[in-house]
Design an enzyme around this catalytic site. Structure first.
Site, PDB file in Angstrom:
ATOM      1  N   HIS A 182      -0.611  -0.690 -10.540  1.00  0.00           N
ATOM      2  CA  HIS A 182      -1.273  -1.584  -9.592  1.00  0.00           C
ATOM      3  C   HIS A 182      -1.669  -2.901 -10.260  1.00  0.00           C
ATOM      4  O   HIS A 182      -2.839  -3.276 -10.307  1.00  0.00           O
ATOM      5  CB  HIS A 182      -2.495  -0.929  -8.948  1.00  0.00           C
ATOM      6  N   ARG A 228       0.850  -1.182   0.000  1.00  0.00           N
ATOM      7  CA  ARG A 228       0.000   0.000   0.000  1.00  0.00           C
ATOM      8  C   ARG A 228       0.892   1.241   0.000  1.00  0.00           C
ATOM      9  O   ARG A 228       1.877   1.312   0.743  1.00  0.00           O
ATOM     10  CB  ARG A 228      -0.931   0.019   1.217  1.00  0.00           C
ATOM     11  N   GLU A 249      -5.488   6.430  -7.180  1.00  0.00           N
ATOM     12  CA  GLU A 249      -5.527   5.532  -8.331  1.00  0.00           C
ATOM     13  C   GLU A 249      -6.847   5.698  -9.069  1.00  0.00           C
ATOM     14  O   GLU A 249      -7.897   5.801  -8.422  1.00  0.00           O
ATOM     15  CB  GLU A 249      -5.345   4.078  -7.876  1.00  0.00           C
TER      16      GLU A 249
END
Length: 319
Positions: free
Chosen positions: A286, A238, A267
Site C-alpha cells: 500500500h 481498494r 492491512e
C-alpha cells in the site's frame, strides 16, 4: 493544560521529522507509534489517555465501539478528505471533532505506472535473477505501445493514468457507472459501452474507483473470466473492488498473464496471507499515497488542524 497527540502507524519513523511540530509548543506532546495495533482492544488501551489522534488514510477503523472506549479523545485527524472507516455519527455523539487533510492524486498515479511497467517488463523477476546469479534474460516483455489500456474509473487518478497511457502510444478506453462520452472525449479516451466490453478487449486493466456498495466485488469470478489470458490486472484503489478469492484462483490457474496490487483486505498483510505467495503477482505494501511530498502535506496540515482546534475554529471538518 498539556494535550497528548498520538500519531498512528508511523511505519517509517518519519512523522516527527518530515514536518515541523514545534508550532504546537509545550501545549501538545506528540507521540508516534511505529507499529500497527492489530486489535481494537490493543488500540483502545494504547489510546486511552490521548486527546488527539492522527491516522493515515484508512489504515485504522474508528467504529462506535472504539470511539466509546476513548473518553479523552477530542480530535481525530485523518489524511485525505474522505474516510470510509470512521463512524462520524459515533464521533459526534462522543464529542470528537473529525478533520482531514488534502491529498495529492499524483503519487498513486506514479505508482500505478511503476506497477504496469514492472509487470510488463518482468522487472522484479529479472532484477532478482541478475543479483542472485540466475539466468541472463528469462522473460519476454509485453509491449505498451499499440496495446489497449482499460480504466475502471476516470476521476482524478484515472484521468491522469489515461494521459500517461496515451503518451505511451496506448489505446485507452474507460468505463464506470456514470461516465459520459463528453468526459472521455475531453481526454481523447474511448468510452467502453459496458464493463464487460472493457474487460474482454483490454490488454491492461487498471482499477481507479472509489469503494462503495456499487463497486464492492465489481470484479468477481465471472468478470475475471472475461479477461484475455495475456491480460494484466492492476489495482491501486481498494482491495474489495476485486473478489480476492477469484483473483487468487485466476493467478494460480494462469488465467491471466499477471496482476499487480497495492491494496489488501487486511492491512498490514498477515505473513501467512495467500497473496504473499501467489504466482504471477507483483505486490507492494500500500505505497500508493506514500511519498515525501504527500507525507509533508498530511503532517503539516495535521499540525494546522490541531492549532485551529486549540484556537476554537476547527478547519477541514469531515463527517
Amino acid at each position: 493544560m498539556r494535550y497528548r497527540c498520538a500519531v498512528l502507524d508511523d511505519y517509517q519513523g518519519v512523522a516527527t521529522a518530515i514536518a515541523d511540530w514545534t508550532p504546537l509548543g509545550d501545549r501538545v506532546e506528540v507521540i508516534p507509534f511505529p507499529d500497527h495495533f492489530p486489535t481494537e482492544e490493543e488500540l483502545a488501551a494504547a489510546l486511552a489517555d490521548f486527546d488527539f489522534v492522527v491516522t493515515l488514510r484508512e489504515r485504522v477503523p474508528f467504529p462506535a465501539s472504539l470511539l466509546e472506549r476513548l473518553p479523552h479523545l477530542k480530535l481525530l485527524i485523518a489524511s485525505g478528505m474522505r474516510n470510509s472507516v470512521i463512524d462520524y455519527a459515533a464521533a459526534q455523539a462522543n464529542g470528537v471533532t473529525v478533520c482531514g487533510t488534502e491529498s495529492s492524486p499524483t503519487p498513486p498515479v506514479e505508482l500505478t505506472w511503476a506497477l504496469v511497467l514492472g509487470l510488463a517488463r518482468g522487472i522484479v523477476q529479472e532484477n532478482t535473477a541478475l543479483r542472485t546469479g540466475g539466468p541472463w534474460q528469462s522473460t519476454v516483455g509485453a509491449d505498451l505501445h499499440g496495446r489497449r489500456l482499460g480504466l475502471l474509473g476516470l476521476g482524478k487518478i484515472g484521468s491522469r493514468v489515461a494521459r500517461i497511457g496515451l503518451a505511451f502510444g496506448m489505446e485507452v478506453t474507460a468505463w464506470s457507472q456514470n461516465l459520459t462520452k463528453e468526459r472521455t472525449d475531453e481526454l481523447g479516451v474511448h468510452l467502453s459501452p459496458t464493463k464487460e466490453d472493457l474487460l474482454t478487449t483490454s490488454d491492461f486493466v487498471s482499477v481507479h474507483l472509489a469503494l462503495s456498495d456499487r463497486t464492492r466485488s465489481l470484479l468477481g469470478p465471472a468478470e475475471l473470466a472475461l479477461l484475455k489470458p495475456t491480460a494484466y490486472l492492476i489495482n491501486t484503489s481498494r482491495a474489495a473492488i476485486i473478489d480476492q478469492e477469484a483473483l487468487l484462483t485466476a493467478l494460480h490457474e494462469g488465467r491471466i498473464a499477471g496482476a499487480a496490487v497495492d491494496v489488501y483486505d487486511t492491512e498490514p498483510l498477515p505473513t501467512d496471507h495467500p497473496l504473499r505467495t501467489a504466482p504471477h503477482l507483483l505486490a507492494t505494501p500500500h505505497l500508493g499515497y506514500v511519498s515525501h511530498a504527500n507525507y509533508e502535506r498530511y503532517y503539516n496540515q495535521a499540525i494546522e488542524n490541531i492549532q485551529a482546534y486549540l484556537n476554537g475554529t476547527p478547519i477541514r471538518l469531515l463527517g
